[in-house]
Motif scaffolding. Sequence first.
Motif, PDB file in Angstrom:
ATOM      1  N   GLU A   1       0.808  -1.226   0.000  1.00 56.59           N
ATOM      2  CA  GLU A   1       0.000   0.000   0.000  1.00 56.59           C
ATOM      3  C   GLU A   1       0.843   1.279   0.000  1.00 56.59           C
ATOM      4  O   GLU A   1       0.702   2.135   0.870  1.00 56.59           O
ATOM      5  N   ILE A   2       1.740   1.370  -0.995  1.00 58.24           N
ATOM      6  CA  ILE A   2       2.502   2.608  -1.159  1.00 58.24           C
ATOM      7  C   ILE A   2       2.344   3.104  -2.590  1.00 58.24           C
ATOM      8  O   ILE A   2       2.117   2.337  -3.513  1.00 58.24           O
ATOM      9  N   THR A   3       2.479   4.396  -2.754  1.00 56.80           N
ATOM     10  CA  THR A   3       2.383   5.013  -4.075  1.00 56.80           C
ATOM     11  C   THR A   3       3.737   4.942  -4.781  1.00 56.80           C
ATOM     12  O   THR A   3       4.769   4.679  -4.155  1.00 56.80           O
ATOM     13  N   ARG A   4       3.710   5.209  -6.066  1.00 57.25           N
ATOM     14  CA  ARG A   4       4.981   5.305  -6.797  1.00 57.25           C
ATOM     15  C   ARG A   4       5.841   6.415  -6.207  1.00 57.25           C
ATOM     16  O   ARG A   4       7.055   6.288  -6.148  1.00 57.25           O
ATOM     17  N   GLY A   5       5.204   7.498  -5.803  1.00 55.52           N
ATOM     18  CA  GLY A   5       5.938   8.619  -5.227  1.00 55.52           C
ATOM     19  C   GLY A   5       6.691   8.224  -3.969  1.00 55.52           C
ATOM     20  O   GLY A   5       7.863   8.589  -3.788  1.00 55.52           O
ATOM     21  N   LYS A   6       6.030   7.473  -3.089  1.00 54.26           N
ATOM     22  CA  LYS A   6       6.690   7.045  -1.854  1.00 54.26           C
ATOM     23  C   LYS A   6       7.807   6.049  -2.148  1.00 54.26           C
ATOM     24  O   LYS A   6       8.883   6.110  -1.552  1.00 54.26           O
ATOM     25  N   LEU A   7       7.569   5.139  -3.101  1.00 55.58           N
ATOM     26  CA  LEU A   7       8.623   4.205  -3.492  1.00 55.58           C
ATOM     27  C   LEU A   7       9.810   4.957  -4.079  1.00 55.58           C
ATOM     28  O   LEU A   7      10.961   4.640  -3.797  1.00 55.58           O
ATOM     29  N   SER A   8       9.520   5.981  -4.848  1.00 51.62           N
ATOM     30  CA  SER A   8      10.568   6.800  -5.436  1.00 51.62           C
ATOM     31  C   SER A   8      11.402   7.490  -4.353  1.00 51.62           C
ATOM     32  O   SER A   8      12.632   7.473  -4.405  1.00 51.62           O
ATOM     33  N   LEU A   9      10.723   8.078  -3.367  1.00 53.41           N
ATOM     34  CA  LEU A   9      11.433   8.755  -2.285  1.00 53.41           C
ATOM     35  C   LEU A   9      12.315   7.799  -1.493  1.00 53.41           C
ATOM     36  O   LEU A   9      13.462   8.112  -1.183  1.00 53.41           O
ATOM     37  N   ARG A  10      11.783   6.628  -1.153  1.00 54.09           N
ATOM     38  CA  ARG A  10      12.533   5.678  -0.336  1.00 54.09           C
ATOM     39  C   ARG A  10      13.655   4.987  -1.095  1.00 54.09           C
ATOM     40  O   ARG A  10      14.682   4.661  -0.516  1.00 54.09           O
ATOM     41  N   SER A  11      13.465   4.773  -2.401  1.00 51.24           N
ATOM     42  CA  SER A  11      14.472   4.039  -3.176  1.00 51.24           C
ATOM     43  C   SER A  11      15.490   4.940  -3.863  1.00 51.24           C
ATOM     44  O   SER A  11      16.568   4.502  -4.221  1.00 51.24           O
TER      45      SER A  11
ATOM     46  N   LEU B   1      14.735  -1.313  -6.361  1.00 50.73           N
ATOM     47  CA  LEU B   1      13.280  -1.339  -6.155  1.00 50.73           C
ATOM     48  C   LEU B   1      12.882  -2.571  -5.351  1.00 50.73           C
ATOM     49  O   LEU B   1      12.073  -2.480  -4.412  1.00 50.73           O
ATOM     50  N   ARG B   2      13.468  -3.712  -5.701  1.00 53.43           N
ATOM     51  CA  ARG B   2      13.158  -4.951  -4.979  1.00 53.43           C
ATOM     52  C   ARG B   2      13.502  -4.815  -3.497  1.00 53.43           C
ATOM     53  O   ARG B   2      12.695  -5.135  -2.629  1.00 53.43           O
ATOM     54  N   SER B   3      14.686  -4.349  -3.223  1.00 51.79           N
ATOM     55  CA  SER B   3      15.144  -4.203  -1.848  1.00 51.79           C
ATOM     56  C   SER B   3      14.247  -3.252  -1.055  1.00 51.79           C
ATOM     57  O   SER B   3      13.895  -3.522   0.097  1.00 51.79           O
TER      58      SER B   3
ATOM     59  N   ASP C   1      11.805  -4.011   2.158  1.00 49.11           N
ATOM     60  CA  ASP C   1      11.828  -3.249   3.410  1.00 49.11           C
ATOM     61  C   ASP C   1      10.415  -2.874   3.857  1.00 49.11           C
ATOM     62  O   ASP C   1      10.145  -2.759   5.050  1.00 49.11           O
ATOM     63  N   PHE C   2       9.520  -2.673   2.907  1.00 48.54           N
ATOM     64  CA  PHE C   2       8.132  -2.345   3.214  1.00 48.54           C
ATOM     65  C   PHE C   2       7.314  -3.578   3.587  1.00 48.54           C
ATOM     66  O   PHE C   2       6.186  -3.463   4.032  1.00 48.54           O
ATOM     67  N   GLY C   3       7.853  -4.793   3.359  1.00 48.75           N
ATOM     68  CA  GLY C   3       7.146  -6.001   3.764  1.00 48.75           C
ATOM     69  C   GLY C   3       6.766  -6.949   2.644  1.00 48.75           C
ATOM     70  O   GLY C   3       6.052  -7.914   2.874  1.00 48.75           O
ATOM     71  N   ALA C   4       7.236  -6.697   1.428  1.00 48.70           N
ATOM     72  CA  ALA C   4       6.946  -7.602   0.314  1.00 48.70           C
ATOM     73  C   ALA C   4       7.957  -8.751   0.302  1.00 48.70           C
ATOM     74  O   ALA C   4       9.116  -8.571   0.654  1.00 48.70           O
ATOM     75  N   VAL C   5       7.497  -9.925  -0.091  1.00 52.26           N
ATOM     76  CA  VAL C   5       8.354 -11.090  -0.278  1.00 52.26           C
ATOM     77  C   VAL C   5       8.130 -11.570  -1.703  1.00 52.26           C
ATOM     78  O   VAL C   5       6.995 -11.853  -2.094  1.00 52.26           O
TER      79      VAL C   5
END
Length: 99
Positions: free
Chosen positions: A15-25, A50-52, A56-60
């Motif tokens: 449940e994250i947006t592309r924007g949040k993934l962009s900021l964190r990665s 992106l995978r890493s 970190d957000f909880g995906a396997v």
Amino acid sequence: MISASQCRAARALVEITRGKLSLRSGVDEKVIHDFERQISKPDDRIIETLRSTLEDFGAVFIGENGGGIGVRLKFTAAEARQIARLEGEGGVVANDRVP
């Protein structure tokens, strides 16, 4: 490596947006968009970043295992403790003595 579909599915699961993934990665949001839509494929280093980050957000991520590739959520330590507690709530497991 993950596929574009796995990236999109993992983002939805955690449940994250592309924007949040962009900021964190640190990966540009347009690069993520184009990857998920299969418009272009970034280099392997970016895909691994992106995978890493998604992990970190909880995906396997699940590799090809005869049933296809996939993605799921991992349990947190608190969730694992709660599951263990709930599994023991029925009492001691024993054989039924029903004739």
